[in-house]
Design a protein around this motif. Structure first.
Motif, PDB file in Angstrom:
ATOM      1  N   GLY A  19       0.812  -1.204   0.000  1.00 49.19           N
ATOM      2  CA  GLY A  19       0.000   0.000   0.000  1.00 49.19           C
ATOM      3  C   GLY A  19       0.846   1.254   0.000  1.00 49.19           C
ATOM      4  N   ILE A  20       0.155   2.398  -0.080  1.00 49.79           N
ATOM      5  CA  ILE A  20       0.805   3.709  -0.109  1.00 49.79           C
ATOM      6  C   ILE A  20       0.397   4.486   1.139  1.00 49.79           C
ATOM      7  CG2 ILE A  20       1.028   5.880  -1.381  1.00 49.79           C
ATOM      8  CD1 ILE A  20       0.206   4.351  -3.911  1.00 49.79           C
ATOM      9  N   ARG A  21       1.381   4.991   1.860  1.00 49.97           N
ATOM     10  CA  ARG A  21       1.077   5.842   3.007  1.00 49.97           C
ATOM     11  C   ARG A  21       1.874   7.140   2.908  1.00 49.97           C
ATOM     12  NH1 ARG A  21       3.709   1.922   7.108  1.00 49.97           N
ATOM     13  NH2 ARG A  21       1.525   1.521   7.597  1.00 49.97           N
ATOM     14  N   ILE A  22       1.492   8.098   3.703  1.00 54.74           N
ATOM     15  CA  ILE A  22       2.127   9.418   3.657  1.00 54.74           C
ATOM     16  C   ILE A  22       3.445   9.375   4.420  1.00 54.74           C
ATOM     17  CG2 ILE A  22       1.831  11.867   4.214  1.00 54.74           C
ATOM     18  CD1 ILE A  22      -1.238  11.246   4.197  1.00 54.74           C
ATOM     19  N   ASN A  23       4.469   9.956   3.834  1.00 52.83           N
ATOM     20  CA  ASN A  23       5.763  10.033   4.483  1.00 52.83           C
ATOM     21  C   ASN A  23       5.646  10.842   5.784  1.00 52.83           C
ATOM     22  OD1 ASN A  23       8.520  10.061   4.980  1.00 52.83           O
ATOM     23  ND2 ASN A  23       8.899  11.804   3.633  1.00 52.83           N
ATOM     24  N   PRO A  24       6.177  10.341   6.902  1.00 56.58           N
ATOM     25  CA  PRO A  24       6.094  11.076   8.171  1.00 56.58           C
ATOM     26  C   PRO A  24       6.604  12.514   8.084  1.00 56.58           C
ATOM     27  CG  PRO A  24       6.871   8.848   8.568  1.00 56.58           C
ATOM     28  CD  PRO A  24       6.791   9.010   7.086  1.00 56.58           C
ATOM     29  N   ALA A  25       7.612  12.755   7.261  1.00 55.65           N
ATOM     30  CA  ALA A  25       8.131  14.124   7.117  1.00 55.65           C
ATOM     31  C   ALA A  25       7.075  15.051   6.515  1.00 55.65           C
ATOM     32  CB  ALA A  25       9.389  14.119   6.262  1.00 55.65           C
ATOM     33  N   SER A  26       6.259  14.522   5.608  1.00 54.03           N
ATOM     34  CA  SER A  26       5.190  15.324   4.999  1.00 54.03           C
ATOM     35  C   SER A  26       4.121  15.656   6.032  1.00 54.03           C
ATOM     36  CB  SER A  26       4.570  14.567   3.820  1.00 54.03           C
ATOM     37  OG  SER A  26       5.546  14.272   2.843  1.00 54.03           O
ATOM     38  N   LEU A  27       3.806  14.693   6.889  1.00 56.73           N
ATOM     39  CA  LEU A  27       2.830  14.941   7.953  1.00 56.73           C
ATOM     40  C   LEU A  27       3.359  15.981   8.935  1.00 56.73           C
ATOM     41  CD1 LEU A  27       1.593  11.303   8.683  1.00 56.73           C
ATOM     42  CD2 LEU A  27       0.209  13.197   7.835  1.00 56.73           C
ATOM     43  N   LYS A  28       4.638  15.907   9.229  1.00 54.87           N
ATOM     44  CA  LYS A  28       5.243  16.867  10.147  1.00 54.87           C
ATOM     45  C   LYS A  28       5.146  18.287   9.589  1.00 54.87           C
ATOM     46  CE  LYS A  28       9.556  17.774  12.659  1.00 54.87           C
ATOM     47  NZ  LYS A  28      10.953  17.313  12.890  1.00 54.87           N
ATOM     48  N   ARG A  29       5.369  18.443   8.288  1.00 57.43           N
ATOM     49  CA  ARG A  29       5.275  19.767   7.670  1.00 57.43           C
ATOM     50  C   ARG A  29       3.837  20.286   7.712  1.00 57.43           C
ATOM     51  NH1 ARG A  29       9.045  17.483   4.044  1.00 57.43           N
ATOM     52  NH2 ARG A  29       7.442  17.000   2.514  1.00 57.43           N
ATOM     53  N   LEU A  30       2.865  19.387   7.483  1.00 58.03           N
ATOM     54  CA  LEU A  30       1.461  19.792   7.540  1.00 58.03           C
ATOM     55  C   LEU A  30       1.104  20.285   8.936  1.00 58.03           C
ATOM     56  CD1 LEU A  30      -1.450  19.946   6.404  1.00 58.03           C
ATOM     57  CD2 LEU A  30      -1.750  17.598   7.240  1.00 58.03           C
ATOM     58  N   ARG A  31       1.485  19.528   9.951  1.00 55.12           N
ATOM     59  CA  ARG A  31       1.172  19.917  11.326  1.00 55.12           C
ATOM     60  C   ARG A  31       1.811  21.265  11.671  1.00 55.12           C
ATOM     61  NH1 ARG A  31      -0.859  16.131  15.031  1.00 55.12           N
ATOM     62  NH2 ARG A  31      -1.408  14.121  14.083  1.00 55.12           N
ATOM     63  N   LEU A  66      -3.876  10.327  -2.232  1.00 48.00           N
ATOM     64  CA  LEU A  66      -3.483   9.106  -2.942  1.00 48.00           C
ATOM     65  C   LEU A  66      -3.206   7.975  -1.949  1.00 48.00           C
ATOM     66  CD1 LEU A  66      -2.626   7.725  -5.639  1.00 48.00           C
ATOM     67  CD2 LEU A  66      -0.312   8.549  -5.179  1.00 48.00           C
ATOM     68  N   SER A  67      -2.831   8.335  -0.733  1.00 51.90           N
ATOM     69  CA  SER A  67      -2.593   7.350   0.322  1.00 51.90           C
ATOM     70  C   SER A  67      -3.858   6.527   0.559  1.00 51.90           C
ATOM     71  CB  SER A  67      -2.191   8.063   1.617  1.00 51.90           C
ATOM     72  OG  SER A  67      -2.376   7.238   2.734  1.00 51.90           O
ATOM     73  N   ASP A  68      -3.679   5.276   1.004  1.00 59.32           N
ATOM     74  CA  ASP A  68      -4.842   4.432   1.311  1.00 59.32           C
ATOM     75  C   ASP A  68      -5.055   4.272   2.820  1.00 59.32           C
ATOM     76  OD1 ASP A  68      -2.746   2.729   1.957  1.00 59.32           O
ATOM     77  OD2 ASP A  68      -2.926   1.580   0.102  1.00 59.32           O
ATOM     78  N   ASP A  69      -4.452   5.159   3.614  1.00 65.51           N
ATOM     79  CA  ASP A  69      -4.534   5.073   5.072  1.00 65.51           C
ATOM     80  C   ASP A  69      -5.466   6.157   5.606  1.00 65.51           C
ATOM     81  OD1 ASP A  69      -4.190   4.655   7.733  1.00 65.51           O
ATOM     82  OD2 ASP A  69      -2.031   4.975   7.765  1.00 65.51           O
ATOM     83  N   GLU A  70      -6.751   5.807   5.778  1.00 65.43           N
ATOM     84  CA  GLU A  70      -7.736   6.776   6.245  1.00 65.43           C
ATOM     85  C   GLU A  70      -7.545   7.128   7.714  1.00 65.43           C
ATOM     86  OE1 GLU A  70     -12.565   7.003   6.718  1.00 65.43           O
ATOM     87  OE2 GLU A  70     -11.748   6.040   4.912  1.00 65.43           O
ATOM     88  N   SER A  71      -6.909   6.251   8.482  1.00 71.10           N
ATOM     89  CA  SER A  71      -6.728   6.512   9.915  1.00 71.10           C
ATOM     90  C   SER A  71      -5.904   7.780  10.156  1.00 71.10           C
ATOM     91  CB  SER A  71      -6.062   5.310  10.593  1.00 71.10           C
ATOM     92  OG  SER A  71      -4.739   5.120  10.102  1.00 71.10           O
ATOM     93  N   VAL A  72      -4.973   8.074   9.262  1.00 66.99           N
ATOM     94  CA  VAL A  72      -4.180   9.308   9.389  1.00 66.99           C
ATOM     95  C   VAL A  72      -5.090  10.522   9.285  1.00 66.99           C
ATOM     96  CG1 VAL A  72      -2.416  10.719   8.278  1.00 66.99           C
ATOM     97  CG2 VAL A  72      -2.053   8.277   8.544  1.00 66.99           C
ATOM     98  N   MET A  73      -6.058  10.468   8.374  1.00 67.30           N
ATOM     99  CA  MET A  73      -6.988  11.576   8.197  1.00 67.30           C
ATOM    100  C   MET A  73      -7.850  11.769   9.444  1.00 67.30           C
ATOM    101  SD  MET A  73      -6.097  12.506   5.175  1.00 67.30           S
ATOM    102  CE  MET A  73      -5.103  11.778   3.863  1.00 67.30           C
ATOM    103  N   ARG A  74      -8.265  10.685  10.059  1.00 61.24           N
ATOM    104  CA  ARG A  74      -9.076  10.784  11.274  1.00 61.24           C
ATOM    105  C   ARG A  74      -8.271  11.417  12.406  1.00 61.24           C
ATOM    106  NH1 ARG A  74     -13.767   8.459  10.471  1.00 61.24           N
ATOM    107  NH2 ARG A  74     -13.958   6.835   8.867  1.00 61.24           N
TER     108      ARG A  74
END
Length: 438
Positions: free
Chosen positions: A300-312, A347-355
């Motif tokens: 599967g495809i998930r979001i890179n942790p560095a990208s999440l850190k920049r968003l936060r 594009l990621s398939d990990d909805e839990s990150v969005m929640r």
């Protein structure tokens, strides 16, 4: 007869060259280029002229500009240097051309792009019509699913600043026969950079930030694509971000070594050895995404942790505890960020990150509300008005605990629940994600 055939070919080549120049500076192509420059907006160059000023400037001066272009005496202005901080440290150097030069570069790009497009690799996805970063990530995931689970991640050091002009001109000349077009592109390559009021000559590199830059980068890196195809390697390239997929660590180490030699000695570019690597795909990121293997064996495809850190980090900036903006203004800024971010990272398939992001964002918004209510009386009153019970509203409203802690209290959850934020118009990461996947 052979002499006549040669003369005929020369006449045809000359005619095609003249048509290329006329197509670039045709009325229709220039109007299309002007519309694109206006849509892209952007800051003024060194002359201070804005996008809004450009039409009037063209009406007054275009005939003289066109005469200089036809004579080969037009001199592009140096670009204005702007440094943008990189997420991982350092800066990305951008060059902002004047709006007039952006117009001319855009006109060149619109005509040359279809000419060079058939020469580009099917594994090249950056800045090409009908292709995107998502296509590159999906192609990479397909390689991984078929057993190519080791990656050679090549990082080109300061690519746009180190492109060799001689090699680029040679590649352009294999397709473009009009010397005027080649001369004009060369003028842009050597236009120079203005830094602190002083103009510095540019002997290498392409003007990153101008409309021509993406096309020129693809032309330069087509030679790398051809070498990878000649070797029969699986790869996906988006601009200067190139990943090669192989089946073993040993093969990855070997490919990394040989490609580094090819890039540095043949292409005369620099490989950033500190950021390049040969490793398992699950340990590397590609265009902001990572690959993971589910218990079922599917990748599967998930979001890179560095990208999440920049968003936060961006959300923290927009939702600072003490600021002069209204809740509505904060909401509008967040909505713009959420929509754009999910359009890409959805594009990621990990909805839990969005929640998780939704929960965290709403808590930050409740914190702002708590601070804006200011007094104990106002806090209790607002909690009761929003449907909170006295059992929870009075203790919470009079509490001396911090705003961040109280933003997670039961009374705040009851008063400022998910329905409240939906009615208020705050976008949801989960809802945008689900819309994208429907």
């Amino acid at each position: 007869m052979a002499l006549f055939r040669q003369m005929e070919r020369q006449d045809r080549t000359q005619h095609e060259a003249e048509l290329l120049w006329e197509r670039i500076f045709s009325r229709a192509n220039l109007f299309m280029a002007l519309a694109r420059v206006q849509d892209n907006k952007g800051a003024p160059g060194i002359d201070g002229m804005t996008v809004e000023d450009l039409p009037d400037h063209l009406r007054q001066h275009w005939l003289g500009i066109r005469a200089k272009l036809d004579k080969g005496t037009y001199v592009p202005s140096p670009v204005k240097r702007v440094e943008i901080p990189k997420p991982g440290g350092g800066v990305r150097k951008l060059g902002i051309p004047t709006v007039l030069d952006r117009l001319i570069q855009q006109a060149i790009h619109q005509v040359l792009s279809p000419v060079f497009e058939p020469t580009f690799s099917t594994h090249s996805y950056g800045f090409r019509p009908g292709r995107s970063a998502h296509d590159a990530v999906k192609a990479a995931r397909d390689y991984v699913e078929t057993g190519f689970q080791y990656v050679v991640d090549i990082d080109l050091e300061k690519f746009f600043d180190t492109v060799n002009h001689d090699r680029l001109r040679a590649r352009l000349a294999t397709v473009i026969t009009d010397k005027r077009v080649l001369q004009l592109i060369n003028a842009y390559l050597k236009a120079g950079v203005m830094i602190d009021g002083l103009v510095t000559a540019t002997e290498e590199g392409t003007p990153q930030g101008g409309p021509l830059s993406p096309l020129l980068s693809n032309i330069v890196l087509t030679e790398l694509d051809q070498e990878l195809e000649r070797r029969g390697l699986r790869f996906a390239r988006y601009a200067d971000d190139c990943n090669v997929y192989v089946k073993s660590q040993k093969a990855a180490d070997r490919v990394l070594m040989s490609l580094t030699w090819f890039i540095e000695h043949r292409l005369r570019l620099k490989v950033n050895r500190a950021k390049s690597a040969a490793d398992e795909v699950s340990k590397r990121a590609f265009l902001g995404f990572c690959f993971y293997q589910a218990p079922t064996g599917r990748w599967g495809i998930r979001i890179n942790p560095a990208s999440l850190k920049r968003l936060r980090s961006k959300i923290r900036t927009l939702t600072r505890r003490h600021q002069g903006n209204s809740l509505e203004a904060i909401r509008d800024q967040l909505n713009s960020l959420i929509i754009g971010w999910v359009n890409y990272y959805g594009l990621s398939d990990d909805e839990s990150v969005m929640r998780s992001l939704d929960s965290w964002l709403r808590r930050r918004m409740r914190q702002i509300c708590w601070i804006q209510w200011k007094t104990v009386h106002q806090r209790i009153q607002r909690l009761l008005e929003l449907g909170g019970s006295e059992k929870w509203a009075i203790p919470s409203g009079s509490s001396q605990k911090g705003a961040w802690r109280l933003a997670k209290s039961k009374s705040m959850h009851m008063a400022l629940n998910n329905r409240y934020w939906f009615d208020f118009g705050l976008k949801s990461f989960v809802q945008q994600f689900q819309l994208r996947h429907t």
